[in-house]
Enzyme design. Structure first.
Site, mmCIF file in Angstrom:
data_model
loop_
_atom_site.group_PDB
_atom_site.id
_atom_site.type_symbol
_atom_site.label_atom_id
_atom_site.label_comp_id
_atom_site.label_asym_id
_atom_site.label_seq_id
_atom_site.Cartn_x
_atom_site.Cartn_y
_atom_site.Cartn_z
ATOM 1 N N SER A 177 0.833 -1.198 0.000
ATOM 2 C CA SER A 177 0.000 0.000 0.000
ATOM 3 C C SER A 177 0.872 1.254 0.000
ATOM 4 C CB SER A 177 -0.960 -0.051 1.196
ATOM 5 O OG SER A 177 -1.995 0.876 1.054
ATOM 6 N N ASP A 182 -8.985 -6.214 -4.634
ATOM 7 C CA ASP A 182 -8.170 -5.183 -3.988
ATOM 8 C C ASP A 182 -8.652 -3.785 -4.351
ATOM 9 O OD1 ASP A 182 -5.947 -3.715 -2.891
ATOM 10 O OD2 ASP A 182 -4.677 -5.459 -3.271
ATOM 11 N N HIS A 240 -7.361 -5.960 -0.230
ATOM 12 C CA HIS A 240 -6.113 -5.233 -0.040
ATOM 13 C C HIS A 240 -5.173 -5.968 0.911
ATOM 14 C CE1 HIS A 240 -3.812 -1.633 -0.717
ATOM 15 N NE2 HIS A 240 -3.803 -1.278 0.548
#
Length: 321
Positions: free
Chosen positions: A125, A263, A290
């Site tokens: 991320s 995601d 995610h």
């Protein structure tokens, strides 16, 4: 009799530790002084292959999700750390320290302290932006990069979020639209909408436990709100104009792009990132949001392991066209 009892105790202890993935002796931790305080790190394993340096998400997140990838430490060191201000590193709310270059300096300080002359970078991320920034500023010794559920552009991220929101129930879409129009992000409706969004596109399954994840390490919501915003789909912070999409072309080392099937870093977008990097690889983690390391731990580990092992076994051909 005492000797017999002592022998049995030692034998039981050896059996207990042999059942774990890694002996306690192979894990060590410490602190490195950086501008504004100290960052905490932990090294899992003592394998001789090139170590993997992990950069967590957020901003303001912690290292804890990376314990799910501990099996990677069987043949290489897995280096976890908390960025300054969160987790087990020094807490702060100093906005002067909340600049991208300050986070890059923390990574570099850690590399120097641990004498990591050659290293693989792994980001998840926001950590993928930090991995990219680290490579662009200090490419020396970086052999490859794993971009897990990547973020490189706020505009692209928000566009993906807008698309994903359209797949949610009408009531959830309305709550999000109302909150953003009125700038009220604390209402029950908006917060419920955020929970629904994260259940669909964040961590979709129950987070598995890990025997090493035993000490509570809190995220820093101040950092998250200052740099990003109130939710994953609403950016209002200092990263609002962040965009490094074009700089992906500057990557000259092997790269792996990973994303979950569901995601918030959408597969179509991550494939677009992958296409920017010559010779890079692209993998979609099945059934995952995610939190790929939580939703499909086995496939996430195997994708990273096979990629790194191929780099270990042969020098990649990255000659210019």
């Amino acid at each position: 009799m005492k000797l017999k009892y002592l022998f049995c105790l030692i034998l039981l202890t050896l059996v207990f530790y042999s059942c774990r993935n890694e002996p306690l002796a192979k894990h060590k931790e410490g602190y490195v002084t950086v501008e504004g305080g100290k960052i905490w790190y932990r090294i899992l394993g003592n394998g001789k292959k090139t170590p993997l340096l992990m950069m967590h998400g957020g901003p303001g997140g912690t290292h804890r999700s990376f314990y799910q990838l501990e099996p990677l430490s069987q043949d290489r060191q897995l280096i976890l750390f908390d960025q300054l201000g969160s987790g087990k590193s020094g807490f702060h709310k100093d906005t002067a320290l909340l600049k991208v270059e300050k986070f890059v300096a923390q990574v570099q300080a850690l590399r120097q302290a641990l004498e990591l002359k050659e290293v693989y970078l792994h980001g998840h991320s926001w950590g993928t932006a930090l991995a990219l920034e680290t490579y662009l500023a200090h490419p020396e010794g970086v052999k490859a990069i794993v971009f897990n559920s990547p973020y490189f552009s706020t505009a692209i991220w928000e566009a993906d979020a807008d698309t994903l929101i359209t797949y949610l129930p009408d009531s959830i879409q309305k709550a999000i639209e109302t909150g953003e129009r009125e700038g009220v992000f604390t209402s029950k409706g908006y917060q419920q909408a955020n929970r629904v969004f994260m259940k669909n596109y964040g961590v979709r399954k129950e987070r598995p436990s890990n025997p090493w994840d035993t000490v509570k390490a809190k995220r820093n919501d101040f950092i998250y709100n200052y740099m990003w915003g109130p939710t994953e789909f609403t950016a209002t912070g200092s990263l609002k104009s962040y965009d490094r999409f074009e700089n992906l072309k500057d990557i000259k080392v092997p790269a792996l792009f990973l994303t979950g099937e569901f995601d918030e870093a959408r597969p179509s977008t991550v494939r677009r990132f992958h296409n920017q990097v010559r010779g890079s690889e692209f993998v979609v983690i099945e059934g995952a949001g995610h939190g790929t390391m939580h939703d499909n731990r086995e496939q996430n580990i195997e994708a990273i392991r096979s990629f790194l092992n191929r780099i270990d076994d042969q020098e990649p051909n990255l000659t210019e066209d």
